[in-house]
Design a protein around this motif. Structure first.
Motif, PDB file in Angstrom:
ATOM      1  N   GLY A 101     -15.626   8.411   2.643  1.00 20.39           N
ATOM      2  CA  GLY A 101     -14.995   8.826   3.896  1.00 20.39           C
ATOM      3  C   GLY A 101     -15.230   7.867   5.040  1.00 20.39           C
ATOM      4  O   GLY A 101     -15.174   8.254   6.215  1.00 20.39           O
ATOM      5  N   LEU A 102     -15.447   6.567   4.720  1.00 22.11           N
ATOM      6  CA  LEU A 102     -15.716   5.571   5.755  1.00 22.11           C
ATOM      7  C   LEU A 102     -14.470   4.794   6.155  1.00 22.11           C
ATOM      8  O   LEU A 102     -14.465   4.127   7.186  1.00 22.11           O
ATOM      9  CB  LEU A 102     -16.800   4.590   5.275  1.00 22.11           C
ATOM     10  N   LEU A 103     -13.433   4.872   5.343  1.00 23.74           N
ATOM     11  CA  LEU A 103     -12.164   4.246   5.692  1.00 23.74           C
ATOM     12  C   LEU A 103     -11.025   5.043   5.089  1.00 23.74           C
ATOM     13  O   LEU A 103     -11.218   5.836   4.164  1.00 23.74           O
ATOM     14  CB  LEU A 103     -12.129   2.771   5.257  1.00 23.74           C
ATOM     15  N   VAL A 104      -9.826   4.810   5.604  1.00 25.10           N
ATOM     16  CA  VAL A 104      -8.628   5.500   5.135  1.00 25.10           C
ATOM     17  C   VAL A 104      -7.542   4.462   4.874  1.00 25.10           C
ATOM     18  O   VAL A 104      -7.215   3.671   5.767  1.00 25.10           O
ATOM     19  CB  VAL A 104      -8.127   6.530   6.176  1.00 25.10           C
ATOM     20  N   ARG A 105      -7.033   4.447   3.663  1.00 27.25           N
ATOM     21  CA  ARG A 105      -5.881   3.589   3.348  1.00 27.25           C
ATOM     22  C   ARG A 105      -4.639   4.249   3.949  1.00 27.25           C
ATOM     23  O   ARG A 105      -4.262   5.354   3.577  1.00 27.25           O
ATOM     24  CB  ARG A 105      -5.736   3.470   1.841  1.00 27.25           C
ATOM     25  N   GLN A 106      -4.016   3.561   4.873  1.00 23.71           N
ATOM     26  CA  GLN A 106      -2.926   4.163   5.638  1.00 23.71           C
ATOM     27  C   GLN A 106      -2.002   3.063   6.135  1.00 23.71           C
ATOM     28  O   GLN A 106      -2.442   1.965   6.473  1.00 23.71           O
ATOM     29  CB  GLN A 106      -3.527   4.938   6.817  1.00 23.71           C
ATOM     30  N   GLU A 107      -0.695   3.345   6.156  1.00 22.66           N
ATOM     31  CA  GLU A 107       0.259   2.370   6.671  1.00 22.66           C
ATOM     32  C   GLU A 107       0.116   2.238   8.187  1.00 22.66           C
ATOM     33  O   GLU A 107      -0.252   3.186   8.879  1.00 22.66           O
ATOM     34  CB  GLU A 107       1.686   2.808   6.345  1.00 22.66           C
ATOM     35  N   VAL A 108       0.431   1.056   8.684  1.00 22.47           N
ATOM     36  CA  VAL A 108       0.314   0.802  10.115  1.00 22.47           C
ATOM     37  C   VAL A 108       1.201   1.760  10.908  1.00 22.47           C
ATOM     38  O   VAL A 108       0.799   2.299  11.944  1.00 22.47           O
ATOM     39  CB  VAL A 108       0.678  -0.662  10.441  1.00 22.47           C
ATOM     40  N   ALA A 109       2.415   1.984  10.422  1.00 24.62           N
ATOM     41  CA  ALA A 109       3.341   2.874  11.132  1.00 24.62           C
ATOM     42  C   ALA A 109       2.781   4.282  11.254  1.00 24.62           C
ATOM     43  O   ALA A 109       3.076   4.990  12.212  1.00 24.62           O
ATOM     44  CB  ALA A 109       4.681   2.909  10.408  1.00 24.62           C
ATOM     45  N   SER A 110       1.968   4.692  10.281  1.00 24.18           N
ATOM     46  CA  SER A 110       1.360   6.020  10.318  1.00 24.18           C
ATOM     47  C   SER A 110       0.144   6.062  11.237  1.00 24.18           C
ATOM     48  O   SER A 110      -0.196   7.126  11.755  1.00 24.18           O
ATOM     49  CB  SER A 110       0.962   6.441   8.905  1.00 24.18           C
ATOM     50  N   MET A 111      -0.503   4.918  11.438  1.00 26.81           N
ATOM     51  CA  MET A 111      -1.688   4.883  12.303  1.00 26.81           C
ATOM     52  C   MET A 111      -1.331   4.948  13.786  1.00 26.81           C
ATOM     53  O   MET A 111      -2.117   5.438  14.596  1.00 26.81           O
ATOM     54  CB  MET A 111      -2.473   3.580  12.069  1.00 26.81           C
TER      55      MET A 111
END
Length: 301
Positions: free
Chosen positions: A146-156
């Protein structure tokens, strides 16, 4: 007769589409008209014709833009509030070197994350002992802890631009699968056991299965979920905040309405093969009702 009429109708539609595409493309240099999709008429051609008519990019940039829609997305991730300096430095040793080499890896300062110069398939292909493999294992460990989240830039970006402050009431109207929701909760600040620090995130989705996904994803936030309420409700009929008077309503609202997913072609190429103009028209009424309900739920001021 019906078959003949249908054939005439389809042929006429193909002829009109060909004329539109030819007028957009111009000549091919030999006096003939160039067709943007060399094969027979198919949904991808409809997609191209429609978006060229919208003029979302200059005509001379269309080919480059169209080609980019088929490129796989680069790996992107953001740190969570629990990521400590020791964990960060273990992976950034490689990321900073890749960045300095000019390969395309870059820091995403606004969202406290990184974008790599490779897609997920290239990252998985890294042989054992290589820098790619080391970064891949580091990303897996960070995700599990739970130290990072794989996520698209548009979603961030939405949660970043919303600038949520501790103590605020926030509504995520169409929250699943929950990446943006986790950002909103983190921005409320650390929570004490049995309290929510005065702030709360209400995460809503109309679908039961997607709500389960939402709960599973946010569960990794531990004590911070004291500030989370998950609801299953139609967003266009979302009830008001129970408090009355001038304090009624939510301070911030994320309204990521259901859509056709045209902009997700780099992740879901099947978009091209199921696309038609009517898809967007069918969604418009629902999108508008959800957006208007979101406006009504905002606190005055």
């Amino acid at each position: 007769k019906r078959r003949a009429a249908l054939h005439v109708h389809v042929s006429a539609a193909e002829e009109r589409a060909a004329r539109v595409a030819a007028s957009l493309e111009g000549t091919a240099g030999d006096g003939s008209w160039a067709w943007p999709d060399e094969d027979a008429w198919r949904p991808k051609a409809q997609f191209d014709v429609y978006y060229r008519l919208q003029q979302i990019v200059p005509r001379h940039d269309w080919k480059q833009f169209s080609d980019s829609l088929h490129l796989p997305l680069p790996v992107t991730f953001r740190y969570t509030a629990d990521a400590d300096a020791a964990f960060r430095s273990a992976g950034e040793e490689y990321l900073q070197r890749w960045e300095s080499n000019g390969w395309g890896t870059r820091r995403l300062g606004a969202v406290d994350g990184w974008q790599l110069h490779m897609d997920k398939h290239e990252l998985r292909a890294g042989v054992a002992g290589s820098e790619q493999a080391e970064v891949r294992e580091w990303l897996v460990r960070g995700t599990d802890r739970g130290l990072l989240v794989r996520q698209e830039v548009a979603s961030m970006l939405p949660a970043c631009l919303l600038n949520v402050q501790p103590g605020e009431r926030v509504l995520d109207m169409c929250a699943a699968p929950g990446s943006k929701t986790t950002q909103l909760i983190e921005r409320l600040g650390p929570q004490l056991p049995g309290t929510c620090g005065g702030g709360v995130v209400v995460a809503n989705d109309a679908d039961t299965t997607r709500c389960h996904t939402l709960i599973h994803r946010t569960a990794r936030l531990g004590l911070r979920t004291a500030a989370l309420v998950v609801t299953q409700h139609r967003a266009q009929c979302m009830p008001s905040w129970p408090a009355g008077g001038p304090s009624a309503g939510f301070d911030k609202i994320v309204c990521d309405v259901p859509c056709t997913g045209d902009g997700t072609s780099r992740k879901h190429p099947e978009v091209f093969h199921r696309w038609e103009v009517a898809n967007g028209l069918r969604q418009h009424g629902l999108q508008l009702r959800i957006a208007l309900r979101g406006v009504a739920l905002l606190r005055v001021g």
